[in-house]
Design a protein around this motif. Structure first.
Motif, PDB file in Angstrom:
ATOM      1  N   ARG A  26     117.368 -30.771  98.714  1.00 30.46           N
ATOM      2  CA  ARG A  26     118.330 -29.712  98.429  1.00 30.46           C
ATOM      3  C   ARG A  26     118.100 -29.252  96.996  1.00 30.46           C
ATOM      4  O   ARG A  26     118.172 -30.045  96.061  1.00 30.46           O
ATOM      5  CB  ARG A  26     119.758 -30.225  98.607  1.00 30.46           C
ATOM      6  N   TYR A  27     117.792 -27.976  96.852  1.00 25.49           N
ATOM      7  CA  TYR A  27     117.591 -27.383  95.545  1.00 25.49           C
ATOM      8  C   TYR A  27     118.379 -26.090  95.494  1.00 25.49           C
ATOM      9  O   TYR A  27     118.468 -25.382  96.484  1.00 25.49           O
ATOM     10  CB  TYR A  27     116.108 -27.050  95.295  1.00 25.49           C
ATOM     11  N   GLY A  28     118.890 -25.784  94.363  1.00 28.29           N
ATOM     12  CA  GLY A  28     119.587 -24.514  94.204  1.00 28.29           C
ATOM     13  C   GLY A  28     120.146 -24.400  92.808  1.00 28.29           C
ATOM     14  O   GLY A  28     120.525 -25.396  92.194  1.00 28.29           O
ATOM     15  N   SER A  29     120.162 -23.201  92.305  1.00 22.04           N
ATOM     16  CA  SER A  29     120.780 -22.978  91.012  1.00 22.04           C
ATOM     17  C   SER A  29     121.671 -21.754  91.108  1.00 22.04           C
ATOM     18  O   SER A  29     121.394 -20.817  91.856  1.00 22.04           O
ATOM     19  CB  SER A  29     119.720 -22.806  89.920  1.00 22.04           C
ATOM     20  N   PHE A  30     122.742 -21.800  90.369  1.00 23.30           N
ATOM     21  CA  PHE A  30     123.739 -20.756  90.385  1.00 23.30           C
ATOM     22  C   PHE A  30     124.097 -20.419  88.945  1.00 23.30           C
ATOM     23  O   PHE A  30     124.099 -21.292  88.084  1.00 23.30           O
ATOM     24  CB  PHE A  30     125.000 -21.227  91.119  1.00 23.30           C
ATOM     25  N   SER A  31     124.427 -19.169  88.713  1.00 22.53           N
ATOM     26  CA  SER A  31     124.773 -18.751  87.362  1.00 22.53           C
ATOM     27  C   SER A  31     125.751 -17.583  87.423  1.00 22.53           C
ATOM     28  O   SER A  31     125.602 -16.700  88.275  1.00 22.53           O
ATOM     29  CB  SER A  31     123.511 -18.331  86.610  1.00 22.53           C
ATOM     30  N   ARG A  32     126.735 -17.609  86.553  1.00 25.77           N
ATOM     31  CA  ARG A  32     127.681 -16.499  86.399  1.00 25.77           C
ATOM     32  C   ARG A  32     127.902 -16.296  84.918  1.00 25.77           C
ATOM     33  O   ARG A  32     127.963 -17.255  84.154  1.00 25.77           O
ATOM     34  CB  ARG A  32     129.034 -16.810  87.043  1.00 25.77           C
ATOM     35  N   SER A  33     128.062 -15.048  84.507  1.00 25.27           N
ATOM     36  CA  SER A  33     128.320 -14.723  83.111  1.00 25.27           C
ATOM     37  C   SER A  33     129.580 -13.885  83.009  1.00 25.27           C
ATOM     38  O   SER A  33     129.875 -13.078  83.901  1.00 25.27           O
ATOM     39  CB  SER A  33     127.142 -13.943  82.512  1.00 25.27           C
ATOM     40  N   PHE A  34     130.312 -14.077  81.914  1.00 23.82           N
ATOM     41  CA  PHE A  34     131.573 -13.387  81.691  1.00 23.82           C
ATOM     42  C   PHE A  34     131.642 -12.880  80.263  1.00 23.82           C
ATOM     43  O   PHE A  34     131.224 -13.571  79.330  1.00 23.82           O
ATOM     44  CB  PHE A  34     132.757 -14.338  81.941  1.00 23.82           C
ATOM     45  N   ASP A  35     132.208 -11.695  80.085  1.00 23.60           N
ATOM     46  CA  ASP A  35     132.447 -11.135  78.762  1.00 23.60           C
ATOM     47  C   ASP A  35     133.724 -11.790  78.217  1.00 23.60           C
ATOM     48  O   ASP A  35     134.783 -11.697  78.824  1.00 23.60           O
ATOM     49  CB  ASP A  35     132.632  -9.624  78.877  1.00 23.60           C
ATOM     50  N   VAL A  36     133.616 -12.460  77.068  1.00 25.59           N
ATOM     51  CA  VAL A  36     134.771 -13.152  76.494  1.00 25.59           C
ATOM     52  C   VAL A  36     135.174 -12.565  75.145  1.00 25.59           C
ATOM     53  O   VAL A  36     135.709 -13.268  74.291  1.00 25.59           O
ATOM     54  CB  VAL A  36     134.536 -14.682  76.380  1.00 25.59           C
ATOM     55  N   SER A  37     134.926 -11.271  74.961  1.00 30.97           N
ATOM     56  CA  SER A  37     135.419 -10.648  73.740  1.00 30.97           C
ATOM     57  C   SER A  37     136.950 -10.689  73.804  1.00 30.97           C
ATOM     58  O   SER A  37     137.545 -10.489  74.848  1.00 30.97           O
ATOM     59  CB  SER A  37     134.900  -9.218  73.611  1.00 30.97           C
ATOM     60  N   GLY A  38     137.571 -11.001  72.698  1.00 29.66           N
ATOM     61  CA  GLY A  38     139.025 -11.140  72.678  1.00 29.66           C
ATOM     62  C   GLY A  38     139.482 -12.565  72.930  1.00 29.66           C
ATOM     63  O   GLY A  38     140.674 -12.845  73.011  1.00 29.66           O
ATOM     64  N   LYS A  57     128.659 -33.600  87.009  1.00 30.43           N
ATOM     65  CA  LYS A  57     129.042 -33.011  85.728  1.00 30.43           C
ATOM     66  C   LYS A  57     127.817 -32.709  84.866  1.00 30.43           C
ATOM     67  O   LYS A  57     127.745 -31.689  84.193  1.00 30.43           O
ATOM     68  CB  LYS A  57     129.991 -33.970  85.013  1.00 30.43           C
ATOM     69  N   LYS A  58     126.810 -33.583  84.927  1.00 28.60           N
ATOM     70  CA  LYS A  58     125.604 -33.416  84.111  1.00 28.60           C
ATOM     71  C   LYS A  58     124.752 -32.226  84.560  1.00 28.60           C
ATOM     72  O   LYS A  58     123.885 -31.761  83.820  1.00 28.60           O
ATOM     73  CB  LYS A  58     124.773 -34.693  84.106  1.00 28.60           C
ATOM     74  N   ASP A  59     124.997 -31.704  85.762  1.00 28.85           N
ATOM     75  CA  ASP A  59     124.230 -30.577  86.280  1.00 28.85           C
ATOM     76  C   ASP A  59     124.876 -29.221  85.989  1.00 28.85           C
ATOM     77  O   ASP A  59     124.379 -28.186  86.410  1.00 28.85           O
ATOM     78  CB  ASP A  59     124.044 -30.710  87.791  1.00 28.85           C
ATOM     79  N   ILE A  60     126.018 -29.239  85.279  1.00 29.38           N
ATOM     80  CA  ILE A  60     126.743 -28.010  84.958  1.00 29.38           C
ATOM     81  C   ILE A  60     126.646 -27.771  83.456  1.00 29.38           C
ATOM     82  O   ILE A  60     126.890 -28.682  82.662  1.00 29.38           O
ATOM     83  CB  ILE A  60     128.222 -28.118  85.380  1.00 29.38           C
ATOM     84  N   HIS A  61     126.269 -26.554  83.088  1.00 29.46           N
ATOM     85  CA  HIS A  61     126.125 -26.203  81.671  1.00 29.46           C
ATOM     86  C   HIS A  61     126.912 -24.931  81.395  1.00 29.46           C
ATOM     87  O   HIS A  61     126.777 -23.947  82.129  1.00 29.46           O
ATOM     88  CB  HIS A  61     124.658 -25.997  81.315  1.00 29.46           C
ATOM     89  N   VAL A  62     127.706 -24.972  80.328  1.00 25.78           N
ATOM     90  CA  VAL A  62     128.474 -23.808  79.902  1.00 25.78           C
ATOM     91  C   VAL A  62     127.945 -23.420  78.529  1.00 25.78           C
ATOM     92  O   VAL A  62     127.938 -24.234  77.612  1.00 25.78           O
ATOM     93  CB  VAL A  62     129.988 -24.106  79.842  1.00 25.78           C
ATOM     94  N   THR A  85     128.314 -18.097  79.812  1.00 23.02           N
ATOM     95  CA  THR A  85     127.525 -18.273  81.033  1.00 23.02           C
ATOM     96  C   THR A  85     127.719 -19.684  81.560  1.00 23.02           C
ATOM     97  O   THR A  85     127.635 -20.654  80.815  1.00 23.02           O
ATOM     98  CB  THR A  85     126.028 -18.021  80.765  1.00 23.02           C
ATOM     99  N   ILE A  86     127.979 -19.773  82.853  1.00 17.16           N
ATOM    100  CA  ILE A  86     128.091 -21.056  83.549  1.00 17.16           C
ATOM    101  C   ILE A  86     126.858 -21.191  84.439  1.00 17.16           C
ATOM    102  O   ILE A  86     126.593 -20.328  85.274  1.00 17.16           O
ATOM    103  CB  ILE A  86     129.361 -21.125  84.412  1.00 17.16           C
ATOM    104  N   ASN A  87     126.099 -22.265  84.235  1.00 17.19           N
ATOM    105  CA  ASN A  87     124.912 -22.557  85.053  1.00 17.19           C
ATOM    106  C   ASN A  87     125.130 -23.888  85.764  1.00 17.19           C
ATOM    107  O   ASN A  87     125.617 -24.834  85.155  1.00 17.19           O
ATOM    108  CB  ASN A  87     123.657 -22.685  84.180  1.00 17.19           C
ATOM    109  N   ALA A  88     124.749 -23.954  87.024  1.00 12.69           N
ATOM    110  CA  ALA A  88     124.826 -25.203  87.784  1.00 12.69           C
ATOM    111  C   ALA A  88     123.572 -25.298  88.645  1.00 12.69           C
ATOM    112  O   ALA A  88     123.121 -24.302  89.209  1.00 12.69           O
ATOM    113  CB  ALA A  88     126.078 -25.217  88.653  1.00 12.69           C
ATOM    114  N   GLU A  89     123.004 -26.515  88.714  1.00  8.68           N
ATOM    115  CA  GLU A  89     121.755 -26.679  89.453  1.00  8.68           C
ATOM    116  C   GLU A  89     121.779 -27.976  90.260  1.00  8.68           C
ATOM    117  O   GLU A  89     122.111 -29.027  89.743  1.00  8.68           O
ATOM    118  CB  GLU A  89     120.579 -26.689  88.477  1.00  8.68           C
ATOM    119  N   HIS A  90     121.441 -27.847  91.550  1.00  7.07           N
ATOM    120  CA  HIS A  90     121.303 -28.999  92.451  1.00  7.07           C
ATOM    121  C   HIS A  90     119.832 -29.395  92.519  1.00  7.07           C
ATOM    122  O   HIS A  90     118.967 -28.549  92.664  1.00  7.07           O
ATOM    123  CB  HIS A  90     121.668 -28.620  93.892  1.00  7.07           C
ATOM    124  N   LYS A  91     119.573 -30.688  92.449  1.00  3.90           N
ATOM    125  CA  LYS A  91     118.240 -31.214  92.746  1.00  3.90           C
ATOM    126  C   LYS A  91     118.457 -32.583  93.369  1.00  3.90           C
ATOM    127  O   LYS A  91     118.886 -33.500  92.694  1.00  3.90           O
ATOM    128  CB  LYS A  91     117.397 -31.371  91.482  1.00  3.90           C
TER     129      LYS A  91
END
Length: 145
Positions: free
Chosen positions: A95-107, A58-63, A71-77
């Motif tokens: 194991r290292y990796g980071s992932f990110s996705r962004s979404f338009d939340v107008s409305g 949970k601590k590796d996930i940032h919204v 934007t949702i960011n998640a990082e493995h270390k």
């Protein structure tokens, strides 16, 4: 005006072309280059976003919310070592990796977004802004000389 469409910023260069070619060749199964999977559903005018993030703490996930962009960011270390009695490596994994996705939340009523993370799935409840229906206003327009 709700567009929960993933936002990606791509540069038009040879490297992004090669990344796209590699992804299409391996059917989006290139390790470390994929984005995590998301499902978006709608019920009664409100939205639920479910992001699959197995193996993350949970601590590796940032919204984060920046204006109308969520934007949702998640990082493995992680590192794991096993040595024998002489101090030589029997096994060493990283194991290292980071992932990110962004979404338009107008409305979306961004002040009431709720997030929960269970069993590798991040759930975001995204309540839509309730717009009041107004009766059309009748106005008289004066005609100039």
């Amino acid at each position: 005006m709700l567009n929960l469409i993933p936002y990606t910023k791509r540069e038009a260069n040879l490297f992004s072309f090669m990344d796209d070619l590699e992804r299409s060749f391996f059917n989006n199964a290139v390790s470390g280059k994929d984005q995590f999977r998301c499902d978006i559903s709608e019920k009664d005018g409100n939205y639920k976003l479910e992001a699959e993030l197995p193996g993350f703490d949970k601590k590796d996930i940032h919204v984060e919310l920046n204006g109308d962009m969520l934007t949702i960011n998640a990082e493995h270390k992680s590192e794991e070592e096993k040595k024998d009695e002489n101090g030589r490596y029997v096994r060493r994994e990283r194991r290292y990796g980071s992932f990110s996705r962004s979404f338009d939340v107008s409305g979306i009523d961004v002040d009431h977004i709720k997030a929960d993370y269970k069993n590798g799935v991040l759930e975001l409840d995204l309540p839509a802004i309730k717009l009041e229906e107004k009766a059309p206003e009748v106005r008289k327009i004066e005609i100039g000389d």
